[in-house]
Write a protein that holds these residues in place. Structure first.
Motif, PDB file in Angstrom:
ATOM      1  N   GLN A 190      18.872  11.577  -5.756  1.00 17.54           N
ATOM      2  CA  GLN A 190      20.318  11.510  -6.021  1.00 17.54           C
ATOM      3  C   GLN A 190      20.530  11.087  -7.473  1.00 17.54           C
ATOM      4  OE1 GLN A 190      22.690   9.623  -2.963  1.00 17.54           O
ATOM      5  NE2 GLN A 190      24.078   8.770  -4.501  1.00 17.54           N
ATOM      6  N   ILE A 191      21.490  11.788  -8.135  1.00 16.92           N
ATOM      7  CA  ILE A 191      21.804  11.416  -9.522  1.00 16.92           C
ATOM      8  C   ILE A 191      22.702  10.181  -9.499  1.00 16.92           C
ATOM      9  CG2 ILE A 191      22.881  12.224 -11.684  1.00 16.92           C
ATOM     10  CD1 ILE A 191      20.543  13.970 -11.029  1.00 16.92           C
ATOM     11  N   ILE A 192      22.350   9.213 -10.308  1.00 20.78           N
ATOM     12  CA  ILE A 192      23.211   8.015 -10.357  1.00 20.78           C
ATOM     13  C   ILE A 192      23.595   7.726 -11.808  1.00 20.78           C
ATOM     14  CG2 ILE A 192      22.217   6.927  -8.286  1.00 20.78           C
ATOM     15  CD1 ILE A 192      20.868   4.990 -10.469  1.00 20.78           C
ATOM     16  N   ASP A 193      24.679   6.942 -11.936  1.00 20.75           N
ATOM     17  CA  ASP A 193      25.089   6.448 -13.243  1.00 20.75           C
ATOM     18  C   ASP A 193      24.184   5.303 -13.644  1.00 20.75           C
ATOM     19  OD1 ASP A 193      27.121   7.754 -14.452  1.00 20.75           O
ATOM     20  OD2 ASP A 193      28.709   6.796 -13.227  1.00 20.75           O
ATOM     21  N   LEU A 194      23.571   5.391 -14.806  1.00 20.57           N
ATOM     22  CA  LEU A 194      22.646   4.320 -15.185  1.00 20.57           C
ATOM     23  C   LEU A 194      23.372   2.985 -15.329  1.00 20.57           C
ATOM     24  CD1 LEU A 194      20.234   6.137 -17.648  1.00 20.57           C
ATOM     25  CD2 LEU A 194      19.818   5.428 -15.301  1.00 20.57           C
ATOM     26  N   GLN A 195      24.615   3.057 -15.742  1.00 18.65           N
ATOM     27  CA  GLN A 195      25.419   1.826 -15.894  1.00 18.65           C
ATOM     28  C   GLN A 195      25.497   1.038 -14.589  1.00 18.65           C
ATOM     29  OE1 GLN A 195      28.958   1.317 -17.988  1.00 18.65           O
ATOM     30  NE2 GLN A 195      27.397   0.993 -19.568  1.00 18.65           N
ATOM     31  N   GLY A 196      25.596   1.818 -13.501  1.00 15.82           N
ATOM     32  CA  GLY A 196      25.792   1.167 -12.192  1.00 15.82           C
ATOM     33  C   GLY A 196      24.490   0.830 -11.488  1.00 15.82           C
ATOM     34  N   LEU A 197      23.357   0.961 -12.199  1.00 11.68           N
ATOM     35  CA  LEU A 197      22.062   0.714 -11.533  1.00 11.68           C
ATOM     36  C   LEU A 197      21.864  -0.781 -11.304  1.00 11.68           C
ATOM     37  CD1 LEU A 197      19.344   1.514 -10.436  1.00 11.68           C
ATOM     38  CD2 LEU A 197      18.464   1.681 -12.759  1.00 11.68           C
ATOM     39  N   ARG A 198      22.133  -1.201 -10.087  1.00  9.50           N
ATOM     40  CA  ARG A 198      21.931  -2.598  -9.735  1.00  9.50           C
ATOM     41  C   ARG A 198      21.535  -2.711  -8.264  1.00  9.50           C
ATOM     42  NH1 ARG A 198      26.310  -5.197 -12.325  1.00  9.50           N
ATOM     43  NH2 ARG A 198      25.443  -7.012 -11.291  1.00  9.50           N
ATOM     44  N   CYS A 199      21.360  -3.939  -7.857  1.00  9.72           N
ATOM     45  CA  CYS A 199      20.841  -4.208  -6.518  1.00  9.72           C
ATOM     46  C   CYS A 199      21.605  -3.461  -5.421  1.00  9.72           C
ATOM     47  CB  CYS A 199      20.911  -5.713  -6.311  1.00  9.72           C
ATOM     48  SG  CYS A 199      20.274  -6.255  -4.768  1.00  9.72           S
ATOM     49  N   SER A 200      22.966  -3.508  -5.498  1.00  5.35           N
ATOM     50  CA  SER A 200      23.769  -2.955  -4.401  1.00  5.35           C
ATOM     51  C   SER A 200      23.602  -1.435  -4.278  1.00  5.35           C
ATOM     52  CB  SER A 200      25.237  -3.301  -4.611  1.00  5.35           C
ATOM     53  OG  SER A 200      25.609  -2.943  -5.912  1.00  5.35           O
ATOM     54  N   ILE A 201      23.435  -0.753  -5.410  1.00  2.76           N
ATOM     55  CA  ILE A 201      23.246   0.705  -5.397  1.00  2.76           C
ATOM     56  C   ILE A 201      21.970   1.050  -4.635  1.00  2.76           C
ATOM     57  CG2 ILE A 201      22.337   2.506  -6.944  1.00  2.76           C
ATOM     58  CD1 ILE A 201      24.985   2.815  -7.396  1.00  2.76           C
ATOM     59  N   LEU A 202      20.931   0.244  -4.869  1.00  3.66           N
ATOM     60  CA  LEU A 202      19.652   0.539  -4.220  1.00  3.66           C
ATOM     61  C   LEU A 202      19.763   0.355  -2.712  1.00  3.66           C
ATOM     62  CD1 LEU A 202      17.346  -1.119  -6.861  1.00  3.66           C
ATOM     63  CD2 LEU A 202      17.448   1.303  -6.297  1.00  3.66           C
ATOM     64  N   GLU A 203      20.563  -0.615  -2.303  1.00  4.01           N
ATOM     65  CA  GLU A 203      20.771  -0.802  -0.863  1.00  4.01           C
ATOM     66  C   GLU A 203      21.467   0.421  -0.266  1.00  4.01           C
ATOM     67  OE1 GLU A 203      22.738  -4.587  -0.560  1.00  4.01           O
ATOM     68  OE2 GLU A 203      20.907  -5.592  -1.221  1.00  4.01           O
ATOM     69  N   ASP A 204      22.499   0.942  -0.967  1.00  6.41           N
ATOM     70  CA  ASP A 204      23.185   2.143  -0.475  1.00  6.41           C
ATOM     71  C   ASP A 204      22.241   3.332  -0.405  1.00  6.41           C
ATOM     72  OD1 ASP A 204      25.399   0.576  -0.523  1.00  6.41           O
ATOM     73  OD2 ASP A 204      26.256   1.434  -2.370  1.00  6.41           O
ATOM     74  N   LEU A 205      21.388   3.441  -1.431  1.00 10.64           N
ATOM     75  CA  LEU A 205      20.477   4.584  -1.488  1.00 10.64           C
ATOM     76  C   LEU A 205      19.448   4.559  -0.342  1.00 10.64           C
ATOM     77  CD1 LEU A 205      19.820   4.893  -5.319  1.00 10.64           C
ATOM     78  CD2 LEU A 205      21.112   6.469  -3.866  1.00 10.64           C
ATOM     79  N   THR A 206      19.122   3.357   0.089  1.00 12.30           N
ATOM     80  CA  THR A 206      18.156   3.238   1.188  1.00 12.30           C
ATOM     81  C   THR A 206      18.663   4.017   2.406  1.00 12.30           C
ATOM     82  OG1 THR A 206      17.625   1.074   0.384  1.00 12.30           O
ATOM     83  CG2 THR A 206      16.888   1.549   2.603  1.00 12.30           C
TER      84      THR A 206
END
Ligand code: AMP
Length: 433
Positions: A413-429
């Motif tokens: 999935q393409i993500i915004d690098l600015q928003g790369l933080r802990c919570s994003i990784l949880e959603d991606l899981t």
């Protein structure tokens, strides 16, 4: 020439190639230690830690000079001040020492203490026996009730069952109080004196110093000599009998079945009333997973208040080895959540900084620095079982966007690098599984 590990010891390592030795993997130790910490919380025990070495007299008096542990197996040395010190062969004596020294009895009437750590016995190294081994154990001081004996046993059963162990057996006996034991000891000694010629060399010595120990000898000749010997249960006074009956009744209340074994006296001299061992399956028949019992007079013998005590210890190596032998499900190996792959100098710097920021948030992050090739970096991601990889080149940096890929599903999935933080990784899981 390289220097090898001392005999009878082992390393706990992240990866073990030999399938027979997988019990040495640190993730399994951590898993067991976590299960133990949950267990002690559930039963409300508090932790005690004592030094790894103590003055030698503590074990001589606290464990008993006629026990094998003290007479043959202690790691004793003189320190630079010429004082005799011993690496602890067990913990009960140390806990009693700390209890007396800290005057802990003045704080509250009942103390429920647990410990976990290495013990040292100069034993003949053999399967399941080490010179440095690890025990988890508990000591309840101030509780003389039969319920306390049964809670100990329940605790061990809960732990072993949670770990998936099968074929658990409880072997139980009562060794009486000092008065009934003294009567029995005399009767046993008298009986065996006629059969001295049949006894093993060790048991001939035991006959003089502590004839009770002959009962748990492993030698066939000693077993033959014991045929028709007096039994301890005939010497018990009413209080001890009543205590044991209560223990059996409470075990039944919890649905824990038991085998009464009149020959079980345990290696250490300080036990009174209830003694027990727990085994698992055939292999367990020779190698107990745990042992314990009541030691009502010990604290006083060591110069402390006259308080009853009961405890157990279980060998962590034995538990882990039994888990493997019984093929119980083991925890999966865990890689980092994210591996950052930077391609190009600017991207590498971005990854270096981003790893710092994510780690500060508590995310488990790894960065691959040594190779310049994407293929090699991805191979590393597989090798360490990373959940996600983020591949960033200078182009992606410019656009401020990059792809996060789940290694297992290979979905991205393409993500915004600015928003790369802990919570994003949880959603991606959830999104990429
Ligand atoms: P003990 O303190 O002798 O009653 O032993 C209690 C438990 O510690 C045993 O049931 C074993 O699980 C473990 N244990 C005792 N001695 C050793 C040893 N030398 N190597 C590994 N485990 C041991």
């Amino acid at each position: 020439m390289s220097i090898g590990i001392p005999k009878g010891t082992f390393d706990v390592v992240p990866h073990e190639k030999d399938p027979e030795l997988v019990w040495r993997e640190s993730r399994l130790w951590q898993y067991l230690e976590r299960a133990i910490r949950e267990l002690v919380d559930a039963f409300y025990f508090e932790e005690i830690r004592t030094p790894i070495f103590e003055r030698t007299e503590l074990f001589q008096r606290g464990v008993g000079e006629s026990s094998d542990v003290v007479s043959k197996e202690m790691y004793t040395f003189l320190d630079k001040g010429e004082r005799s010190m011993t690496l602890r062969p067990e913990m009960t004596a140390s806990v009693m020492r700390a209890f007396i020294e800290g005057q802990m009895h003045t704080e509250k009437p009942l103390h429920k203490l647990f410990y976990m750590g290495p013990m040292f016995r100069y034993d003949r190294p053999q399967a399941g026996r080490y010179r440095q081994f690890h025990q988890f154990g508990v000591e309840v001081i101030g509780g003389g009730m039969p319920e306390q004996d049964v809670e100990m046993i329940d605790m061990l059963f809960q732990l072993y069952r949670k770990l998936g162990l099968k074929d658990l057996e409880l072997h139980l006996n009562t060794v009486g109080d000092p008065a009934s034991r003294a009567l029995f000891r005399e009767a046993l000694k008298k009986f065996l004196e006629h059969k001295k010629a049949m006894l093993s060399e060790d048991s001939k010595v035991r006959l003089e110093v502590n004839p009770l120990r002959i009962l748990d000898s492993k030698e066939d000749c000693d077993h033959a000599a014991l045929e028709g010997a007096p039994v301890l249960s005939d010497f018990l006074n009413e209080a001890c009998k009543e205590h044991f009956e209560q223990v059996l009744e409470k075990l039944q209340l919890l649905g824990i079945s038991y085998n009464i074994n009149a020959k079980l006296v345990r290696g250490l001299d300080y036990y009174t009333k209830t003694v027990f061992e727990i085994t698992a399956g055939k292999k367990g028949a020779q190698n107990a997973l745990a042992g314990g019992g009541r030691y009502d007079g010990l604290l006083k013998t060591l110069g402390g208040p006259d308080l009853p005590g009961v405890g157990f210890s279980t060998g962590l190596e034995r538990v882990l080895q039994t888990m493997l032998a019984q093929n119980v499900p083991l925890p999966a190996r865990k890689g980092p959540t994210l591996l950052l792959i930077g391609l190009g100098e600017r991207a590498e710097n971005y990854c270096f900084k981003k790893a710092h920021a994510l780690r500060e948030e508590g995310v488990s992050v790894e960065v691959e620095y040594s190779s310049k090739k994407l293929k090699e970096k991805l191979r590393y991601a597989d090798h360490i079982a990373a959940c996600f990889v983020l591949i960033v080149g200078d182009n992606e940096l410019e656009k401020g966007q990059a792809e996060v890929k789940a290694m297992e599903s290979r979905k991205g999935q393409i993500i915004d690098l600015q928003g790369l933080r802990c919570s994003i990784l949880e959603d991606l899981t959830h999104a990429l599984s």
